[in-house]
Enzyme design. Structure first.
Site, PDB file in Angstrom:
ATOM      1  N   GLY A   1       0.820  -1.211   0.000  1.00  0.00           N
ATOM      2  CA  GLY A   1       0.000   0.000   0.000  1.00  0.00           C
ATOM      3  C   GLY A   1       0.851   1.257   0.000  1.00  0.00           C
TER       4      GLY A   1
ATOM      5  N   LYS B   1       2.313   1.755  -3.451  1.00  0.00           N
ATOM      6  CA  LYS B   1       1.288   2.291  -4.355  1.00  0.00           C
ATOM      7  C   LYS B   1       1.092   3.787  -4.119  1.00  0.00           C
ATOM      8  CE  LYS B   1      -3.577   1.601  -5.628  1.00  0.00           C
ATOM      9  NZ  LYS B   1      -4.173   2.819  -5.008  1.00  0.00           N
TER      10      LYS B   1
ATOM     11  N   TYR C   1       5.669 -20.058   8.564  1.00  0.00           N
ATOM     12  CA  TYR C   1       6.648 -19.321   7.749  1.00  0.00           C
ATOM     13  C   TYR C   1       6.426 -19.570   6.265  1.00  0.00           C
ATOM     14  CZ  TYR C   1      11.208 -17.652   6.072  1.00  0.00           C
ATOM     15  OH  TYR C   1      12.210 -16.980   5.408  1.00  0.00           O
TER      16      TYR C   1
ATOM     17  N   LYS D   1       5.031 -16.691   3.470  1.00  0.00           N
ATOM     18  CA  LYS D   1       5.783 -16.271   2.286  1.00  0.00           C
ATOM     19  C   LYS D   1       5.008 -16.555   1.000  1.00  0.00           C
ATOM     20  CE  LYS D   1       9.510 -14.573   4.136  1.00  0.00           C
ATOM     21  NZ  LYS D   1       9.865 -13.151   3.952  1.00  0.00           N
TER      22      LYS D   1
ATOM     23  N   ARG E   1      19.655 -22.040  12.512  1.00  0.00           N
ATOM     24  CA  ARG E   1      20.053 -22.431  11.168  1.00  0.00           C
ATOM     25  C   ARG E   1      21.352 -23.224  11.233  1.00  0.00           C
ATOM     26  NH1 ARG E   1      18.336 -16.893   8.070  1.00  0.00           N
ATOM     27  NH2 ARG E   1      18.903 -15.971  10.065  1.00  0.00           N
TER      28      ARG E   1
END
Length: 331
Positions: A106, A109, A149, A153, A190
């Site tokens: 938004g 834009k 997750y 995405k 990770r």
């Protein structure tokens, strides 16, 4: 004052966001950094605060975003990105992928800005196609533990494309594969920082499953270059950015033991639910459209990353989770 192009980077105090800030500063942009500091760290960008073409907003993009003045580009990188993070704050992970993305689109834009959103190889789930090409729709369990997750995405990509087709917004989508380098949190769950952290602490390295699952690791400088080129390209569909040099987790653990000159043992534990067995990007599009491919070999990237982790304080080395989680209220 010079009329620089202005770029908003969300998730700017995180691993990738902070490297993006550095890159756009080097390219002489005016960088507006935004982060709620739930997983990001100010230390990642504190070296930029003295610059007149850098400013920081402490803000949650899941709430209304106001940035005064012109914006030329927006890079939406706000999101928990590691299993420890998104399993601990699942609602916020879904909100930043949906409400946060909506707010950023938004804003783009309203400002007439081009926006690049950070998607992930996790949209492919536990893939049935190998290597993964951008036209593969994925194999994702929407109600599994990783679904918060993965689906955040996937929704992010869908909303971005809707803004492109319905509003004519200039959009870019990058699907990021495993990336590593300085400023990763050592204990974010990770595989690479987990292995290096265990080696530095003298602990045995934990392998989930039998170690036959694969990953493809891209050094952060290469990734940032690919993202920068994609932003400035004229291509609006998703593009894989990652290193196709695939390696098994078992072999990777052995590389870490050799790198750190340690004699740790390998401990096998049960594979987490829906953990992908293979991960390797097909980067044909990136090569053809962007003239991009990774340049830093894993041996060199690991040396740089290990040097960074070795420089951490003892407190950082033994930190088990991000301190800001303690005061975070899940709503």
């Amino acid at each position: 004052m010079k009329d620089r192009k202005r770029v908003l980077i969300t998730g700017a105090a995180g691993f990738l966001g902070s490297h993006l800030c550095d890159r756009f500063i080097r390219e002489d942009y005016h960088v507006i950094a935004m982060d709620n500091l739930i997983t990001g760290r100010l230390k990642n960008i504190e070296h930029l605060f003295r610059l007149e073409n850098f400013e920081f907003y402490h803000h949650d993009v899941s709430k209304f975003i106001h940035v005064p003045g012109r914006l030329d580009y927006i890079l939406h990188f706000a999101s928990p990105a590691s299993p420890i993070d998104y399993l601990k704050i699942p609602i916020q992970t879904l909100k930043v992928g949906s409400l946060g993305t909506h707010n950023c689109l938004g804003l783009a834009k309203a400002k007439g800005a081009r926006i690049l959103v950070a998607s992930t190889s996790e949209v492919y789930g536990d893939p049935a196609v190998h290597p993964q090409t951008e036209d593969y729709w994925g194999n994702v369990n929407p109600i599994g533990p990783r679904g918060v997750y993965d689906e955040a995405k996937r929704f992010q990509e869908a909303m971005t494309m809707a803004y492109h087709t319905f509003h004519g917004l200039e959009t870019r989508i990058v699907r990021i594969f495993n990336t590593y380098g300085p400023r990763m949190r050592l204990n974010d769950g990770r595989v690479l920082p987990a292995f290096i952290g265990q080696a530095l602490r003298g602990e045995d390295l934990t392998i989930f499953g039998d170690g036959s699952q694969t990953r493809s690791f891209c050094y952060v400088d290469d990734l940032i270059e690919g993202i920068y080129r994609l932003l400035l390209s004229d291509y609006h569909l998703p593009v894989n950015i990652g290193n196709p040099d695939e390696i098994t987790i078992l072999d990777f653990a052995r590389e870490i033991i050799k790198l750190t000159d340690s004699d740790q043992k390998l401990i096998m534990k049960e594979l987490p639910v829906n953990d992908p067995k293979q991960r390797q990007p097909d980067i044909t599009k990136a090569k053809e459209l962007l003239g991009w491919e990774p340049k830093v070999p894993r041996s060199e990237g690991l040396k740089r990353t290990y040097a960074y982790f070795k420089s951490l304080s003892r407190e950082e080395l033994y930190e088990t989770e991000h301190k800001d989680f303690e005061n975070f209220i899940v709503r």
